[in-house]
Design an enzyme around this catalytic site. Structure first.
Site, PDB file in Angstrom:
ATOM      1  N   LYS A   1       0.858  -1.182   0.000  1.00  0.00           N
ATOM      2  CA  LYS A   1       0.000   0.000   0.000  1.00  0.00           C
ATOM      3  C   LYS A   1       0.894   1.231   0.000  1.00  0.00           C
ATOM      4  O   LYS A   1       1.686   1.437   0.915  1.00  0.00           O
ATOM      5  CB  LYS A   1      -0.908  -0.008   1.226  1.00  0.00           C
ATOM      6  CG  LYS A   1      -1.783   1.220   1.323  1.00  0.00           C
ATOM      7  CD  LYS A   1      -2.776   1.115   2.462  1.00  0.00           C
ATOM      8  CE  LYS A   1      -3.627   2.367   2.552  1.00  0.00           C
ATOM      9  NZ  LYS A   1      -4.584   2.285   3.668  1.00  0.00           N
TER      10      LYS A   1
ATOM     11  N   LYS B   1      -2.089  -1.479  -3.876  1.00  0.00           N
ATOM     12  CA  LYS B   1      -2.969  -0.320  -3.770  1.00  0.00           C
ATOM     13  C   LYS B   1      -2.150   0.959  -3.832  1.00  0.00           C
ATOM     14  O   LYS B   1      -1.150   1.036  -3.130  1.00  0.00           O
ATOM     15  CB  LYS B   1      -3.721  -0.405  -2.440  1.00  0.00           C
ATOM     16  CG  LYS B   1      -4.634   0.739  -2.176  1.00  0.00           C
ATOM     17  CD  LYS B   1      -5.263   0.576  -0.822  1.00  0.00           C
ATOM     18  CE  LYS B   1      -6.061   1.848  -0.549  1.00  0.00           C
ATOM     19  NZ  LYS B   1      -6.480   1.936   0.810  1.00  0.00           N
TER      20      LYS B   1
HETATM   21  C1  PBG Z   1      -7.380   3.617   5.599  1.00  0.00           C
HETATM   22  C2  PBG Z   1      -7.713   3.308   4.181  1.00  0.00           C
HETATM   23  C3  PBG Z   1      -7.549   4.185   3.112  1.00  0.00           C
HETATM   24  C4  PBG Z   1      -8.108   3.571   1.996  1.00  0.00           C
HETATM   25  C5  PBG Z   1      -8.577   2.325   2.398  1.00  0.00           C
HETATM   26  N1  PBG Z   1      -8.324   2.164   3.755  1.00  0.00           N
HETATM   27  C6  PBG Z   1      -6.996   5.560   3.067  1.00  0.00           C
HETATM   28  C7  PBG Z   1      -5.680   5.868   3.641  1.00  0.00           C
HETATM   29  O1  PBG Z   1      -4.810   5.015   3.810  1.00  0.00           O
HETATM   30  O2  PBG Z   1      -5.502   7.043   3.979  1.00  0.00           O
HETATM   31  C8  PBG Z   1      -8.172   4.203   0.635  1.00  0.00           C
HETATM   32  C9  PBG Z   1      -9.243   3.728  -0.285  1.00  0.00           C
HETATM   33  C10 PBG Z   1      -9.540   4.627  -1.432  1.00  0.00           C
HETATM   34  O3  PBG Z   1      -8.883   5.667  -1.648  1.00  0.00           O
HETATM   35  O4  PBG Z   1     -10.461   4.283  -2.185  1.00  0.00           O
HETATM   36  N2  PBG Z   1      -6.653   2.723   6.320  1.00  0.00           N
END
Ligand code: PBG
Length: 332
Positions: free
Chosen positions: A202, A256
């Protein structure tokens, strides 16, 4: 392996593109409804929905409306729904205790969906940010997002979700050691059949902006997430993370964001051959929807093409806000 190409004119690659039938016969990758996981936003209240301004077509839904959405998704053949809570600012605290409350919004929604739509798999999000007063995925001590104390809290959160009936846990926090800790706790607490889809690679991405609006985290967040999410310049590190998460007991792994990171999807699939997923995140959805609303792109066509790209890159499935729309198209 190098593809074989006889010299022209023995080889005319256009021959197999001549008709829809020949193109169908020779198509390597296809998108099906089985590939879709639908992320939905849950909020407090009854029989209500509010629009997310930066995600046209997406709403936050009260638990009863999420149940309706799950029933619809199940009827469309979508295999899984993924829950994200919108927590009132007043409920966000430094100790994040609401994260493992058996009656928090996510856990209420899990139970209600299990009752009404028992065949759809329910995925959750494990991270402290919806409950944290400073918007971070972990506890903050003197400006540092601390790892080990956060992992203890994530384990409590995971067990509360498993107790509520979650099928797939999605740790999205990027703390080190959380998969091993959650897997060990699931074994001890007789939740050995609960799956973990780890947000393994991520990245610290600006494409999450609209999501943070959707869950009310934009204004709450102090600083950025670069000390725990990956640097967008890195690729080898993703492979180390995948190997580590698999060794710690992850069943599935995720890359991601999606579209800007398809190279990572391909490398991971080639290196490990395990169930691999990508998250087409909020900013990717917002870009395509905004262009479509302006009449600059054909919305349906770019939606389907973008989803197919994930299959070509080696993904077994995609988390996408387009899931119901794409499923309807695929079902004809
Ligand atoms: C938070 C989380 C995020 C997303 C999924 N879980 C945002 C972040 O890490 O700030 C992003 C999903 C999206 O942008 O569609 N743990």
């Amino acid at each position: 392996m190098k593809p074989t190409v006889a010299p022209f004119p023995a080889s005319r690659l256009r021959r197999m593109r001549k008709t829809p039938a020949l193109r169908a016969l020779s198509r390597q990758n296809t998108l099906t409804v089985d590939d879709l996981i639908w992320p939905v936003f849950v909020m407090d209240g009854h029989d209500n929905e509010t629009a997310v301004a930066s995600m046209p077509g997406v709403t936050r839904k009260t638990v009863d409306r999420v149940v309706k959405a799950a029933i619809e998704a199940q009827a469309l053949g979508i295999p899984a729904i993924c829950l994200f809570p919108y927590t009132d600012m007043a409920a966000r605290t430094e100790d994040c205790a609401m994260a493992w409350d058996p009656d928090n919004l996510t856990n209420q929604a899990i139970r209600a969906i299990k009752d009404a739509a028992p065949d759809i798999a329910i995925m959750t999000d494990i991270a402290l940010d919806p409950y944290n007063i400073n918007g971070h995925d972990g506890f903050v001590e003197n400006g540092e997002i601390v790892n080990d104390r956060t992992v203890e809290a994530l384990v409590k959160m995971a067990l509360a979700q498993a107790d509520a009936g979650a099928d797939i846990l999605g740790p999205s926090d990027m703390m080190d050691g959380r998969i091993a800790a959650i897997r060990a706790a699931l074994e001890t607490e007789k939740h050995q059949n609960v799956a973990i889809l780890s947000y393994t690679a991520k990245y610290a991405s600006a494409f999450y902006g609209p999501f943070r609006d959707a869950v009310g985290a934009s204004s709450a967040l102090t600083g950025d997430k670069k000390t725990y999410q990956m640097d967008p310049g890195n690729s080898d590190e993703a492979l180390r993370l995948v190997e580590r998460d698999l060794m710690e007991g992850a069943d599935m792994i995720m890359v991601k964001p999606g579209m800007p990171y398809l190279d990572i999807c391909r490398r991971v699939k080639d290196a490990f051959g395990v169930p691999t997923y990508a998250y087409q995140v909020s900013g990717e959805y917002a870009m395509l929807q905004a262009a479509a609303q302006n009449g600059w792109l054909d919305g349906e066509k770019v939606m389907m093409e973008s989803l197919l790209a994930f299959k070509r890159a080696g993904c077994d499935g995609i988390l996408t806000y387009f899931a119901p729309k794409a499923a309807k198209l695929l079902n004809g």
